[in-house]
Motif scaffolding. Structure first.
Motif: not given
Length: 455
Positions: A210-211, A214-215
């Motif tokens: 998920d984001e 990725e962050l």
């Protein structure tokens, strides 16, 4: 406002709009349906009572008596029968007369065939009724007590349901927003623990794609770059200290020796010459460091304009020969430029001239005849510059580190230098989105090939 509160608020507002719209649709549809059904009921009851009057010949006073004795006559349907000339033939309760028919109303019913209207909470219908060749005007009016009570109950249920759903949405939205942002909160706690002393620490990355993951990966890559930058900075400072220490120590030693006792004029001149040599070395080093710092700036900060590379090369050649008259620099055009754009680029003239000077001086320093040959060629997309010498060449091991700051290869004994020139040249070429490669073998000279995209 924190993101969890924003998400909760937005989610609640969105859900409130949806549930309110849904509740309004249900209530409005139910109200419309109730009204239509009751109009139909009024009309059917009026027809039934009219048939009792006209067809079954039930006496009007009997029908009125039934109306008066009904247990809920206050809300019972009130029926009136007229002929088309506004003569009253029958009325359930003339003394009550809920809708108070007028001649104009009867005329409107005759003209339209049927009308429906509301009078406060009363519903009324008037219609033309044909019977045995004659037309009669019938009106009926009543309050739908049962239907309105059901509608009121539905309104109460919908209101309570909307408010309950709203409260549930607030708590559920906050809970899920907090849960969804929990990795972010943990990431913030981990980031707060980071400092220059523990840049090797990294954020935890979950297996999900998920984001948030990725962050975390992006932030870890940024930490890698920062750690590398800090290490490079430490190494850079260490190299500077080393490069500055030797000439400064030499200058101090020479001056201290000269100060200890009186010497001959020649001895003083020799001491001054040695100190001056080291001072010039320091000046060249400081200039190179300043140019290296300028080359590290972002392209958006440095001014670029249209340049002709042959003119920049000529300026660089003249400057090299001015400072080092024993050097020889040849400029050769491999092909005649059909258009000025073929040898023109957008760039910074000062930085490009420094790069060309460094390459020319590098050729001359490491060749026996102090000579550099610069050729200019081009193709459809780029201009190609070759800086060639017939010098001592570069080993394969040294070529791998040639563009690193302060690197001095195995040939450092052949000529003086501080290891900044080629590193600075590489940064300037990168800043202009070009490429630079070196082709060299020990004892066979070196060729630096520089490509820049032309206009």
């Amino acid at each position: 406002m924190k993101i969890r509160y924003k998400l909760t608020l937005l989610f609640t507002l969105l859900f409130t709009l949806i549930i309110c719209g849904f509740a309004f649709f249900i209530y409005y549809s139910s109200a419309e349906n109730r009204e239509d059904e009751y109009f139909k009921r009024l009309k059917q009851l009026a027809i039934t009572k009219t048939n009792l009057l006209l067809d079954a010949k039930v006496a009007p006073d009997v029908l009125q008596l039934i109306y008066k004795n009904a247990p809920n006559n206050l809300f019972q349907e009130e029926v009136a029968v007229y002929d088309t000339a506004f003569h009253l033939l029958y009325h359930d309760a003339v003394n009550i007369d809920k809708i108070k028919e007028t001649k104009s109303m009867i005329g409107e019913i005759v003209a339209k065939g049927e009308i429906q209207f509301n009078q406060g909470q009363l519903q009324a219908v008037g219609f033309l009724y044909p019977y045995k060749g004659r037309d009669y005007v019938i009106t009926a009016a009543a309050k739908d007590e049962y239907g309105l009570a059901k509608l009121s109950k539905l309104r109460f249920i919908l209101t309570v349901s909307v408010l309950g759903s709203l409260l549930l949405t607030i708590f559920a939205g906050y809970f899920f927003a907090k849960r969804a942002l929990k990795p972010v909160a943990e990431m913030v706690d981990e980031i707060e623990e980071l400092s220059a002393k523990n840049l090797d620490q990294r954020l935890k990355v979950t297996d999900s794609k998920d984001e948030i993951a990725e962050l975390a990966l992006t932030f870890n890559r940024m930490l890698d770059r920062l750690a590398h930058s800090f290490e490079a900075q430490k190494e850079f400072v260490a190299h500077i200290s080393h490069e500055l220490r030797t000439p400064l120590a030499t200058v101090i030693a020479e001056l201290e020796i000269s100060q200890n006792k009186e010497r001959t004029v020649l001895a003083y001149q020799n001491a001054i010459a040695l100190a001056l040599k080291d001072a010039r070395k320091l000046a060249r080093l400081s200039t190179s460091l300043l140019d290296l710092a300028n080359a590290n700036y972002d392209q958006a900060v440095i001014s670029f304009k249209e340049l002709r590379l042959d003119e920049v090369l000529l300026d660089a050649r003249n400057e090299v020969l001015q400072h080092q008259p024993e050097y020889k620099v040849k400029l050769i055009f491999d092909q005649e430029a059909e258009d000025d754009d073929f040898i023109s680029i957008r760039g910074n003239e000062y930085l490009l001239k420094i790069a060309f000077i460094n390459l020319m001086e590098n050729n001359c320093k490491f060749s026996e005849h102090k000579e550099s040959t610069v050729s200019i060629a081009y193709d459809r997309d780029q201009t190609i510059l070759r800086f060639v010498d017939q010098g001592i060449g570069i080993s394969e091991a040294d070529r791998a580190k040639l563009f690193e700051p302060f690197f001095r290869g195995g040939n450092q004994h052949y000529a003086e230098g501080n290891g900044i020139g080629l590193a600075l040249t590489k940064k300037i070429v990168d800043l202009h989105h070009g490429t630079i490669v070196v082709i060299s073998e020990p004892g066979e000279g070196s060729t630096f090939i520089l490509t820049l995209r032309h206009i």
